[in-house]
Each structure stands twice: as C-alpha cells, then as structure tokens.
Design an enzyme around this catalytic site. Structure first.
Site, PDB file in Angstrom:
ATOM      1  N   SER A  10       0.836  -1.200   0.000  1.00 55.79           N
ATOM      2  CA  SER A  10       0.000   0.000   0.000  1.00 55.79           C
ATOM      3  C   SER A  10       0.867   1.245   0.000  1.00 55.79           C
ATOM      4  O   SER A  10       1.698   1.432   0.903  1.00 55.79           O
ATOM      5  CB  SER A  10      -0.890   0.014   1.239  1.00 55.79           C
ATOM      6  OG  SER A  10      -1.424   1.311   1.401  1.00 55.79           O
ATOM      7  N   HIS A  35      -1.273  -1.248  -4.246  1.00 55.59           N
ATOM      8  CA  HIS A  35      -2.536  -0.961  -3.558  1.00 55.59           C
ATOM      9  C   HIS A  35      -2.606   0.532  -3.254  1.00 55.59           C
ATOM     10  O   HIS A  35      -1.715   1.088  -2.596  1.00 55.59           O
ATOM     11  CB  HIS A  35      -2.587  -1.792  -2.270  1.00 55.59           C
ATOM     12  CG  HIS A  35      -3.860  -1.679  -1.499  1.00 55.59           C
ATOM     13  ND1 HIS A  35      -4.979  -2.435  -1.787  1.00 55.59           N
ATOM     14  CD2 HIS A  35      -4.195  -0.911  -0.434  1.00 55.59           C
ATOM     15  CE1 HIS A  35      -5.943  -2.147  -0.922  1.00 55.59           C
ATOM     16  NE2 HIS A  35      -5.490  -1.214  -0.091  1.00 55.59           N
ATOM     17  N   ASP A  37      -4.721   3.520  -1.550  1.00 55.07           N
ATOM     18  CA  ASP A  37      -5.772   3.803  -0.576  1.00 55.07           C
ATOM     19  C   ASP A  37      -6.322   5.205  -0.775  1.00 55.07           C
ATOM     20  O   ASP A  37      -5.660   6.192  -0.453  1.00 55.07           O
ATOM     21  CB  ASP A  37      -5.207   3.666   0.847  1.00 55.07           C
ATOM     22  CG  ASP A  37      -5.029   2.210   1.237  1.00 55.07           C
ATOM     23  OD1 ASP A  37      -6.004   1.445   1.116  1.00 55.07           O
ATOM     24  OD2 ASP A  37      -3.913   1.833   1.653  1.00 55.07           O
ATOM     25  N   MET A  39      -8.866   7.975   0.314  1.00 53.07           N
ATOM     26  CA  MET A  39      -9.699   8.380   1.463  1.00 53.07           C
ATOM     27  C   MET A  39     -10.253   9.773   1.210  1.00 53.07           C
ATOM     28  O   MET A  39      -9.530  10.645   0.717  1.00 53.07           O
ATOM     29  CB  MET A  39      -8.855   8.401   2.739  1.00 53.07           C
ATOM     30  CG  MET A  39      -8.172   7.087   3.050  1.00 53.07           C
ATOM     31  SD  MET A  39      -7.273   7.201   4.607  1.00 53.07           S
ATOM     32  CE  MET A  39      -6.416   5.613   4.601  1.00 53.07           C
ATOM     33  N   HIS A  68      -8.421   1.026  -3.679  1.00 49.09           N
ATOM     34  CA  HIS A  68      -9.312   0.776  -2.537  1.00 49.09           C
ATOM     35  C   HIS A  68     -10.002   2.088  -2.207  1.00 49.09           C
ATOM     36  O   HIS A  68      -9.373   2.988  -1.658  1.00 49.09           O
ATOM     37  CB  HIS A  68      -8.449   0.236  -1.379  1.00 49.09           C
ATOM     38  CG  HIS A  68      -9.178   0.056  -0.095  1.00 49.09           C
ATOM     39  ND1 HIS A  68      -8.523  -0.190   1.097  1.00 49.09           N
ATOM     40  CD2 HIS A  68     -10.497   0.076   0.212  1.00 49.09           C
ATOM     41  CE1 HIS A  68      -9.409  -0.309   2.076  1.00 49.09           C
ATOM     42  NE2 HIS A  68     -10.609  -0.141   1.570  1.00 49.09           N
ATOM     43  N   MET A  70     -12.092   4.305  -0.130  1.00 43.63           N
ATOM     44  CA  MET A  70     -12.710   4.561   1.183  1.00 43.63           C
ATOM     45  C   MET A  70     -13.406   5.900   1.079  1.00 43.63           C
ATOM     46  O   MET A  70     -12.955   6.917   1.632  1.00 43.63           O
ATOM     47  CB  MET A  70     -11.627   4.563   2.274  1.00 43.63           C
ATOM     48  CG  MET A  70     -11.141   3.160   2.606  1.00 43.63           C
ATOM     49  SD  MET A  70      -9.621   3.175   3.568  1.00 43.63           S
ATOM     50  CE  MET A  70      -8.424   3.177   2.242  1.00 43.63           C
ATOM     51  N   MET A 140     -11.200  -6.326   5.561  1.00 50.36           N
ATOM     52  CA  MET A 140     -10.372  -5.421   6.368  1.00 50.36           C
ATOM     53  C   MET A 140      -9.993  -6.118   7.671  1.00 50.36           C
ATOM     54  O   MET A 140     -10.861  -6.638   8.384  1.00 50.36           O
ATOM     55  CB  MET A 140     -11.129  -4.123   6.698  1.00 50.36           C
ATOM     56  CG  MET A 140     -11.394  -3.187   5.528  1.00 50.36           C
ATOM     57  SD  MET A 140      -9.944  -2.697   4.587  1.00 50.36           S
ATOM     58  CE  MET A 140      -8.965  -1.837   5.823  1.00 50.36           C
ATOM     59  N   ASP A 178      -6.382  -6.761   4.316  1.00 52.10           N
ATOM     60  CA  ASP A 178      -5.773  -5.431   4.364  1.00 52.10           C
ATOM     61  C   ASP A 178      -5.705  -4.912   5.797  1.00 52.10           C
ATOM     62  O   ASP A 178      -6.740  -4.663   6.422  1.00 52.10           O
ATOM     63  CB  ASP A 178      -6.632  -4.489   3.500  1.00 52.10           C
ATOM     64  CG  ASP A 178      -6.050  -3.092   3.367  1.00 52.10           C
ATOM     65  OD1 ASP A 178      -4.990  -2.818   3.946  1.00 52.10           O
ATOM     66  OD2 ASP A 178      -6.681  -2.274   2.664  1.00 52.10           O
TER      67      ASP A 178
HETATM   68  C1  DX5 Z   1      -6.125   1.233   5.909  1.00 50.21           C
HETATM   69  C2  DX5 Z   1      -5.652   0.889   4.516  1.00 50.21           C
HETATM   70  C3  DX5 Z   1      -4.553  -0.100   4.433  1.00 50.21           C
HETATM   71  C4  DX5 Z   1      -3.311   0.263   5.186  1.00 50.21           C
HETATM   72  C5  DX5 Z   1      -2.461  -0.950   5.393  1.00 50.21           C
HETATM   73  O1  DX5 Z   1      -7.273   1.998   5.793  1.00 50.21           O
HETATM   74  O2  DX5 Z   1      -6.719   0.370   3.750  1.00 50.21           O
HETATM   75  O3  DX5 Z   1      -4.263  -0.418   3.088  1.00 50.21           O
HETATM   76  O4  DX5 Z   1      -2.553   1.225   4.534  1.00 50.21           O
HETATM   77  O5  DX5 Z   1      -1.330  -0.537   6.052  1.00 50.21           O
HETATM   78  P1  DX5 Z   1      -0.617  -1.400   7.167  1.00 50.21           P
HETATM   79  O6  DX5 Z   1      -0.060  -2.616   6.492  1.00 50.21           O
HETATM   80  O7  DX5 Z   1       0.435  -0.468   7.667  1.00 50.21           O
HETATM   81  O8  DX5 Z   1      -1.644  -1.766   8.209  1.00 50.21           O
HETATM   82 ZN    ZN Z   2      -6.352  -0.470   1.700  1.00 48.13          ZN
END
Ligand code: DX5
Ligand code: ZN
Length: 219
Positions: A10, A35, A37, A39, A68, A70, A140, A178
């Site tokens: 990620s 990956h 993320d 947000m 991903h 969010m 998750m 994840d």
């Molecule tokens: C959290 C994200 C993850 C996160 C994983 O909301 O979706 O992808 O970055 O990171 P680690 O491996 O540090 O938990």
């Molecule tokens: Zn993620």
C-alpha cells in the site's frame, strides 16, 4: 483451490513527495500489485489522494493498480479512477447501501475488476448476494483510515468462511486482506485462505524491501 499469492504493498506508507520513485522501487522489489488507498475525509477522517494520483502512478509502473475506495458515494468516482488507469476497484459494503450491485456492475462496465470490501464488524452475510459479481472480496483486518494498526485476529474466521464459499462453488476468486499484516502473522492469514496480501508499514519500514516482499510471499 490454490489461488496464487500476490503481494500488494500500500502506497499509503510511501513518501508521497516521491511517489513515482516509490512505485518504481516496489516494482523492482517484486510487488505484484500496487494498492492505492483513496480516502475522502468523510467515510474515514483523512484525505489521501484522488484519480489524478492514480494517473501519475500509472506513468511509473506496468503493475496492476488496485484502488481501494474509502469514500462515500463511490459510484461518482468509479469511471474517473478506471480512466486514470485503475485495474481493479474495490468499494465498501458500508458505503454503498442498496446500490452495491449497481456500483459493482458500473466498475465492470468501466473495464476494471471489481471488488467489495467489508469492515471488521461487517459480516459476510451482508455481501452474500453480490459475491458472484465480484472478482475480489477484500476483508479489512483493521478499521479503515490509518496505516500501522494492529491486525484484528477475529477476522480470520471470516476469511475461512469466504474461502469455503468460493471453493464450494468451484470458483477462483481473490480473497484480499488489508491491515496490520507482517512476517509474523502472514502464514496464519494465508492458511485461512487469503491470497492477496496488502501491506503498508511492513514493506515501507523494512531495511530490505525486496527480502520482506519475498518473505511475505513465501512464508
Ligand atoms: C487502511 C488501509 C490499508 C493500510 C495498510 O485503511 O486500507 O491499506 O494502509 O497498512 P498497514 O499494512 O500499515 O496496516
Ligand atoms: Zn487499503
């Protein structure tokens, strides 16, 4: 069924000011997917980046980009991310309400693989009816919104249940997991049936990224 293990670092844990170089480093070190993320500050408190970052990352790697989302109202974003170069787009059960199947169909129509994400407190029952439509189920193992959290063990039975369902139907779908994954717990997670391993901190905080990715794949 033996789905191939894929390691999906990620970029949430990357240096955002050097994103191109970071992504190139991940590719050189053996990552299978990138990956990303996304947000929006509403579905989760923080804001990361939008589709323009995906387009920028796309110019630095041939690896599949696993986006991903969010975000609330993901249906408004799907086409933009697909056009920016996302190969797969996953949306949260909790963000889609009654619209979930339509959002998944929209992702497919935009030419990307589609997936549904379930938070730690969301049971698989809530997505049974859309599993057939999905290419990926993303479970998750932390509450979304932050890297570097501790793996929540009680999601493992959900991974096992999902693998039983897919194997029972004789279909090869990816089960992605994840949050909080490291070299100590990855074996248990794979044994439960997950085959796409997302990991942020473990890979980026490592002194030897290549070795860490290799270990996560082979342990
Ligand atoms: C959290 C994200 C993850 C996160 C994983 O909301 O979706 O992808 O970055 O990171 P680690 O491996 O540090 O938990
Ligand atoms: Zn993620």
């Amino acid at each position: 069924m033996n789905n191939a293990i894929k390691i999906a670092p990620s970029v949430l844990s990357a240096d955002f000011a050097a994103m191109g170089a970071e992504v190139e480093r991940l590719e050189q070190c053996g990552a299978d997917l990138i990956h990303c993320d996304v947000m929006d500050g509403t579905f989760v408190p923080k804001i990361t980046f939008g589709c323009d970052m995906i387009a920028a990352i796309r110019r630095h790697t041939m690896l599949p980009l696993d986006v991903h989302l969010m975000v609330v109202n993901p249906q408004n974003q799907v086409r933009l991310f697909a056009e920016a170069g996302a190969n797969s787009i996953t949306v949260h059960r909790e963000a889609c309400g009654e619209d979930l199947k339509n959002v998944l169909r929209l992702i497919k129509n935009c030419g990307a693989h589609c997936g549904v994400v379930v938070n730690p407190d969301t049971s698989l029952r809530e997505v049974y009816d859309c599993l057939e439509l999905c290419d990926t189920l993303l479970i998750m193992s932390v509450y979304p919104g932050l890297g570097g959290q501790r793996f929540i063990d009680r999601v493992l039975p959900k991974v096992e249940e999902a693998r039983r369902i897919f194997d029972g139907q004789g279909i090869e779908k990816d089960i992605e997991i994840d949050g909080g994954i490291n070299e100590e717990n990855v074996r248990r997670i794979k044994d439960a049936g997950a085959n796409v391993i997302v990991t942020g901190n473990t890979v980026f905080k490592s002194d030897d990224m290549k070795r860490t990715i290799y270990n996560l794949r082979t342990l």
